[in-house]
Design an enzyme around this catalytic site. Structure first.
Site, PDB file in Angstrom:
ATOM      1  N   LYS A 114      15.179 -43.577  -5.464  1.00 17.97           N
ATOM      2  CA  LYS A 114      15.263 -44.299  -6.958  1.00 17.97           C
ATOM      3  C   LYS A 114      14.611 -45.393  -7.093  1.00 17.97           C
ATOM      4  O   LYS A 114      13.957 -45.763  -8.180  1.00 17.97           O
ATOM      5  CB  LYS A 114      16.552 -44.429  -7.398  1.00 17.97           C
ATOM      6  CG  LYS A 114      17.229 -43.054  -7.727  1.00 17.97           C
ATOM      7  CD  LYS A 114      18.671 -42.923  -8.386  1.00 17.97           C
ATOM      8  CE  LYS A 114      18.969 -41.902  -9.045  1.00 17.97           C
ATOM      9  NZ  LYS A 114      20.425 -41.506  -9.285  1.00 17.97           N
ATOM     10  N   LYS A 197      13.462 -31.399  -6.520  1.00 14.50           N
ATOM     11  CA  LYS A 197      14.729 -30.955  -6.794  1.00 14.50           C
ATOM     12  C   LYS A 197      14.531 -31.000  -8.498  1.00 14.50           C
ATOM     13  O   LYS A 197      14.104 -31.896  -9.168  1.00 14.50           O
ATOM     14  CB  LYS A 197      16.269 -31.654  -6.405  1.00 14.50           C
ATOM     15  CG  LYS A 197      16.292 -32.985  -7.184  1.00 14.50           C
ATOM     16  CD  LYS A 197      17.671 -33.432  -6.609  1.00 14.50           C
ATOM     17  CE  LYS A 197      17.866 -34.833  -7.152  1.00 14.50           C
ATOM     18  NZ  LYS A 197      19.063 -35.640  -6.866  1.00 14.50           N
ATOM     19  N   LYS A 200      17.668 -34.537 -14.133  1.00 16.20           N
ATOM     20  CA  LYS A 200      17.482 -34.845 -15.488  1.00 16.20           C
ATOM     21  C   LYS A 200      16.459 -36.047 -15.753  1.00 16.20           C
ATOM     22  O   LYS A 200      15.908 -36.199 -16.675  1.00 16.20           O
ATOM     23  CB  LYS A 200      18.659 -35.706 -15.873  1.00 16.20           C
ATOM     24  CG  LYS A 200      19.930 -34.883 -15.477  1.00 16.20           C
ATOM     25  CD  LYS A 200      21.230 -35.792 -15.762  1.00 16.20           C
ATOM     26  CE  LYS A 200      22.049 -35.834 -14.694  1.00 16.20           C
ATOM     27  NZ  LYS A 200      23.631 -35.628 -15.111  1.00 16.20           N
TER      28      LYS A 200
HETATM   29  P1  TYM Z   1      24.724 -36.278 -10.581  1.00 19.63           P
HETATM   30  O1  TYM Z   1      25.176 -36.619 -11.995  1.00 19.63           O
HETATM   31  O2  TYM Z   1      23.314 -36.481 -10.225  1.00 19.63           O
HETATM   32  O3  TYM Z   1      24.932 -34.490 -10.533  1.00 19.63           O
HETATM   33  C1  TYM Z   1      26.002 -33.685 -10.565  1.00 19.63           C
HETATM   34  C2  TYM Z   1      26.182 -32.730  -9.736  1.00 19.63           C
HETATM   35  O4  TYM Z   1      25.119 -31.630  -9.815  1.00 19.63           O
HETATM   36  C3  TYM Z   1      24.505 -31.701  -8.538  1.00 19.63           C
HETATM   37  N1  TYM Z   1      23.018 -31.335  -8.566  1.00 19.63           N
HETATM   38  C4  TYM Z   1      22.347 -30.411  -8.073  1.00 19.63           C
HETATM   39  N2  TYM Z   1      22.640 -29.344  -7.263  1.00 19.63           N
HETATM   40  C5  TYM Z   1      21.829 -28.517  -6.946  1.00 19.63           C
HETATM   41  N3  TYM Z   1      20.668 -28.478  -7.210  1.00 19.63           N
HETATM   42  C6  TYM Z   1      20.031 -29.726  -8.252  1.00 19.63           C
HETATM   43  N4  TYM Z   1      18.936 -29.748  -8.454  1.00 19.63           N
HETATM   44  C7  TYM Z   1      21.102 -30.700  -8.325  1.00 19.63           C
HETATM   45  N5  TYM Z   1      20.888 -31.703  -9.213  1.00 19.63           N
HETATM   46  C8  TYM Z   1      22.188 -32.065  -9.293  1.00 19.63           C
HETATM   47  C9  TYM Z   1      24.740 -33.017  -7.755  1.00 19.63           C
HETATM   48  O5  TYM Z   1      24.915 -32.685  -6.245  1.00 19.63           O
HETATM   49  C10 TYM Z   1      26.390 -33.132  -8.130  1.00 19.63           C
HETATM   50  O6  TYM Z   1      27.019 -32.369  -7.326  1.00 19.63           O
HETATM   51  N6  TYM Z   1      26.440 -39.708  -7.671  1.00 19.63           N
HETATM   52  C11 TYM Z   1      26.951 -38.089  -8.318  1.00 19.63           C
HETATM   53  C12 TYM Z   1      28.034 -38.357  -9.309  1.00 19.63           C
HETATM   54  C13 TYM Z   1      29.291 -38.965  -8.695  1.00 19.63           C
HETATM   55  C14 TYM Z   1      30.304 -38.147  -7.726  1.00 19.63           C
HETATM   56  C15 TYM Z   1      31.321 -39.248  -7.519  1.00 19.63           C
HETATM   57  C16 TYM Z   1      30.181 -36.992  -7.240  1.00 19.63           C
HETATM   58  C17 TYM Z   1      30.049 -40.139  -9.066  1.00 19.63           C
HETATM   59  N7  TYM Z   1      31.246 -40.173  -8.229  1.00 19.63           N
HETATM   60  C18 TYM Z   1      32.430 -38.711  -6.630  1.00 19.63           C
HETATM   61  C19 TYM Z   1      31.186 -36.694  -6.476  1.00 19.63           C
HETATM   62  C20 TYM Z   1      32.443 -37.486  -6.203  1.00 19.63           C
HETATM   63  C21 TYM Z   1      25.801 -37.975  -9.264  1.00 19.63           C
HETATM   64  O7  TYM Z   1      24.996 -38.631  -9.518  1.00 19.63           O
HETATM   65  O8  TYM Z   1      25.753 -36.605  -9.593  1.00 19.63           O
END
Ligand code: TYM
Length: 334
Positions: A114, A197, A200
């Site tokens: 990032k 990947k 967003k």
């Molecule tokens: P975030 O908001 O980026 O994504 C949410 C979930 O979607 C999954 N994901 C994907 N899986 C497969 N292929 C992709 N291209 C893809 N893009 C996103 C992510 O792995 C995630 O499961 N840090 C986390 C949010 C968070 C969290 C937590 C998760 C904050 N606290 C505690 C679990 C436990 C995040 O930014 O996810």
């Protein structure tokens, strides 16, 4: 068994989020026999690492709540809330900042990706982000955390922080969480580049399928997805070195509840001209009902706020004993 996971309310829910994580959330919710042991939240405190205007931030939280309900999260059976309404997350994060090591955070690949070359200009929040994530999980003593592959390292860090805290203070306070990562759809890739990947933050909207895309947009994006001129192979082994083709076959297999081998066998020898319309159809049929529900739900802000407030009250009650015990273990009066 306690299930917990989060998603950042920035932009739309996309196919990667849905297949990598949310579908598993819904499955786990449906498999658990009530008792509100599933916690799903909008990581709005994490999302402050990206600047956003006030009104937009408010909209984003409501929209993501609507998207999760539309995708099958039932606020009567799962605890659905946003982090900002539950101060325990920020409080526990601060306590864990005494335990987490700079060296551990320096190794986080998502932080490195990032910030790119501008490390000095990155916010402290982005650096400490994984400690807040550890607090999210540990505050509830979650045992199972359904996420996509990209969150695996953050889960390992949460385990390291839990272990060090328990050892340093001689307590058995925090439970070590296990990541639950799907086999086939752990990493859905961009439609424009099979090595990046789906995300967003990709500037090209053609790279991802959003929950809000209508049928035509989905079809167009699939038809324009990058591929190669070769026909589909007989087995999934033949997809090696063909990341775009492997991604599309993987998406098809996940949606059809099948395997890449079976999909290859079905389309063996055919080109993408034949495969893409079939994949597009499958996507349209899967996403249409979710989109329809989402568009309905997002018109009722009061109902969405009520869902989040009810969920937050339950979450505050669930996190309080652990937070109190953490203060106590450290000798802090609260
Ligand atoms: P975030 O908001 O980026 O994504 C949410 C979930 O979607 C999954 N994901 C994907 N899986 C497969 N292929 C992709 N291209 C893809 N893009 C996103 C992510 O792995 C995630 O499961 N840090 C986390 C949010 C968070 C969290 C937590 C998760 C904050 N606290 C505690 C679990 C436990 C995040 O930014 O996810």
């Amino acid at each position: 068994m306690r299930v917990l996971s989060g998603i950042q309310p920035t932009g739309n829910l996309h196919l990667g989020n849905y297949l990598g994580a949310i579908r598993n959330w819904v499955r786990m919710q449906d498999e658990m026999d009530g008792g509100s042991q599933c916690f799903f939240f909008l990581a709005d405190m994490h999302s402050i690492t990206v600047h956003e205007a006030r009104e937009q931030r408010i909209r984003n939280v409501r929209d993501m709540a609507a998207a999760l309900v539309a995708a099958g999260i039932d606020p009567d059976r799962s605890v659905l809330f946003n982090q900002a309404r539950v101060p325990a997350h920020a409080e526990l994060c601060w306590l864990l900042n005494g335990t987490a090591r700079i060296g551990w955070l320096n190794r986080m690949t998502q932080f490195k990706d990032k910030v790119g070359k501008d490390r000095e200009g990155a916010s402290i929040g982005l650096f400490v982000y994984p400690v807040l994530q550890a607090a999210d999980i540990l505050a509830y003593n979650a045992t199972h955390v359904p996420v996509g592959e990209d969150q695996k390292q953050h889960l390992e860090l949460a385990r390291d922080i839990a272990t060090k805290f328990n050892t340093d203070f001689g307590v058995e306070l925090f439970t070590l969480p296990d990541p639950i990562i799907p086999k086939e759809s752990a990493r859905i890739m961009s439609l424009r580049d099979g090595t990046a990947k789906m995300s967003k933050s990709d500037p090209s909207d053609m790279s991802r399928i959003n929950l809000t895309d209508d049928d035509d947009a989905i079809m167009q994006k699939v038809k324009k997805a990058k591929t190669d001129p070769e026909p589909l192979p007989e087995t999934a082994e033949g997809l090696t070195g063909r990341p775009e083709a492997a991604n599309l076959v993987g998406i098809y297999a996940t949606l059809a509840g099948s395997s890449p081998d079976a999909i290859c066998a079905e389309f063996a020898g055919k080109g993408f001209g034949a495969f893409k319309p079939a994949l597009g159809e499958l996507l349209v049929e899967t996403l249409r009902p979710i989109r329809t529900r989402f568009l309905e739900l997002r018109t009722d802000d009061a109902a969405l706020d009520a869902i989040l407030e009810t969920g937050a009250a339950k979450a505050r009650a669930a996190a309080e004993p652990t937070l109190r015990a953490a203060y106590d273990a450290m000798g802090l009066m609260r």
